[in-house]
Write an enzyme that holds these catalytic residues in place. Structure first.
Site, PDB file in Angstrom:
ATOM      1  N   ASP A  17      55.157  90.071  68.437  1.00 25.71           N
ATOM      2  CA  ASP A  17      53.851  89.538  68.062  1.00 25.71           C
ATOM      3  C   ASP A  17      53.863  89.331  66.547  1.00 25.71           C
ATOM      4  O   ASP A  17      54.457  90.124  65.808  1.00 25.71           O
ATOM      5  CB  ASP A  17      52.741  90.534  68.396  1.00 25.71           C
ATOM      6  CG  ASP A  17      52.426  90.608  69.879  1.00 25.71           C
ATOM      7  OD1 ASP A  17      53.213  90.057  70.682  1.00 25.71           O
ATOM      8  OD2 ASP A  17      51.418  91.237  70.237  1.00 25.71           O
ATOM      9  N   SER A  43      55.431  94.334  58.654  1.00 24.96           N
ATOM     10  CA  SER A  43      56.884  94.191  58.678  1.00 24.96           C
ATOM     11  C   SER A  43      57.235  92.731  58.931  1.00 24.96           C
ATOM     12  O   SER A  43      56.355  91.902  59.141  1.00 24.96           O
ATOM     13  CB  SER A  43      57.495  95.058  59.784  1.00 24.96           C
ATOM     14  OG  SER A  43      56.819  96.290  59.900  1.00 24.96           O
TER      15      SER A  43
END
Length: 299
Positions: free
Chosen positions: A120, A260
């Protein structure tokens, strides 16, 4: 390293959601990071905040039961819908952050000629030039510096770099984008900048941050490189597997707390990508995708 001119003025970040609408991101966090990365005193503070030891200490606390009090405020602040996730008690904040999603919530596109998103996040797709370079915001990146392997970087000249940016409220487990033979994990130690676009505009984040990658030899897409990039407060990239044959959509690993990035490198002539992703990237717009969603097709 080549470097484009950058400006200290506020930058507007745009993302296209699943409903096709474009959101403008301008949060208090963005304003704080703008000062942190563009002021003298902010850059002094960054010398401390980007050190792996800082993230390690924060991570140690977030592994403790005492950190559980942070979970409810985090859910409320980020307006998170918890219905898609496995319902269970959490041992710590990191246990919550790496929570499992229900199997029915991320259906993997099983068409063998489709390359899928490994996670995602917000996708941007950049063409690699004849020297395997690509530009993100204010910085120009070279695969030679990202991979620390000139001969490997050369194999991706003229290909594509798919950049998936995960925010703190995204699902932080990731998978494989295709079937293939996986190599060993190759770790490159570094510091830990945030991967917020404000930082990417100011410093060469993907050259400097701690990262880990593997090669994935596939039948239809050539040899892919999948790289996980750590970020501020994300000192741990947890990959589960060594060399083995893996299936598209099977879980590869997880990030612990923080935003991230995953880089997916594709060789020249191996895939064509969905036009909306290429068009949005050219206009400076990220596009929201889900793990398992079709992003490209084998040539």
């Amino acid at each position: 390293m080549k470097k484009m001119k950058t400006t200290a003025s506020p930058t507007v970040h745009r993302c296209m959601g699943k409903d096709g609408t474009i959101r403008v991101e301008d949060s208090g966090q963005d304003r704080f990071l703008q000062k942190l990365y563009t002021s003298f005193y902010g850059r002094v503070l960054l010398k401390v905040l980007t050190q792996p030891g800082f993230s390690k200490a924060a991570g140690a606390f977030l592994d403790r039961r005492a950190s559980r009090f942070l979970i409810r405020p985090f859910i409320e602040k980020n307006h998170m819908d918890m219905r898609p996730y496995v319902k269970r008690p959490y041992r710590s904040f990191n246990d919550f952050f790496t929570r499992e999603i229900l199997p029915t919530e991320r259906m993997i596109d099983c068409d063998p000629i489709h390359l899928v998103s490994p996670c995602d996040g917000k996708i941007s797709i950049y063409p690699l030039d004849e020297t395997a370079e690509f530009a993100v915001k204010g910085s120009v990146y070279t695969l030679e510096r990202i991979l620390k392997n000139p001969s490997l970087a050369k194999r991706y000249e003229g290909g594509y770099a798919c950049v998936f940016r995960l925010c703190v409220d995204d699902y932080h487990r990731y998978s494989y984008p295709a079937d293939g033979e996986k190599s060993e994990n190759i770790r490159i130690s570094g510091i830990l900048h945030t991967v917020n676009p404000i930082a990417v505009e100011s410093v060469p984040v993907y050259h400097e941050n701690t990262r880990e990658y593997c090669l994935l030899k596939t039948e239809r897409f050539g040899t892919l490189i999948q790289m996980e990039v750590g970020a501020m407060m994300v000192g741990r990239i947890c990959n589960y597997h060594g060399p083995r044959y893996v299936k598209k959509g099977s879980e590869k690993g997880r990030f612990e707390f923080g935003g991230s990035t995953i880089l997916l490198l594709v060789q020249k002539g191996q895939a064509t990508f969905r036009e909306k992703f290429l068009k949005n990237t050219a206009q400076g717009i990220e596009t929201q995708v889900e793990m398992g969603e079709w992003i490209g097709t084998a040539k």
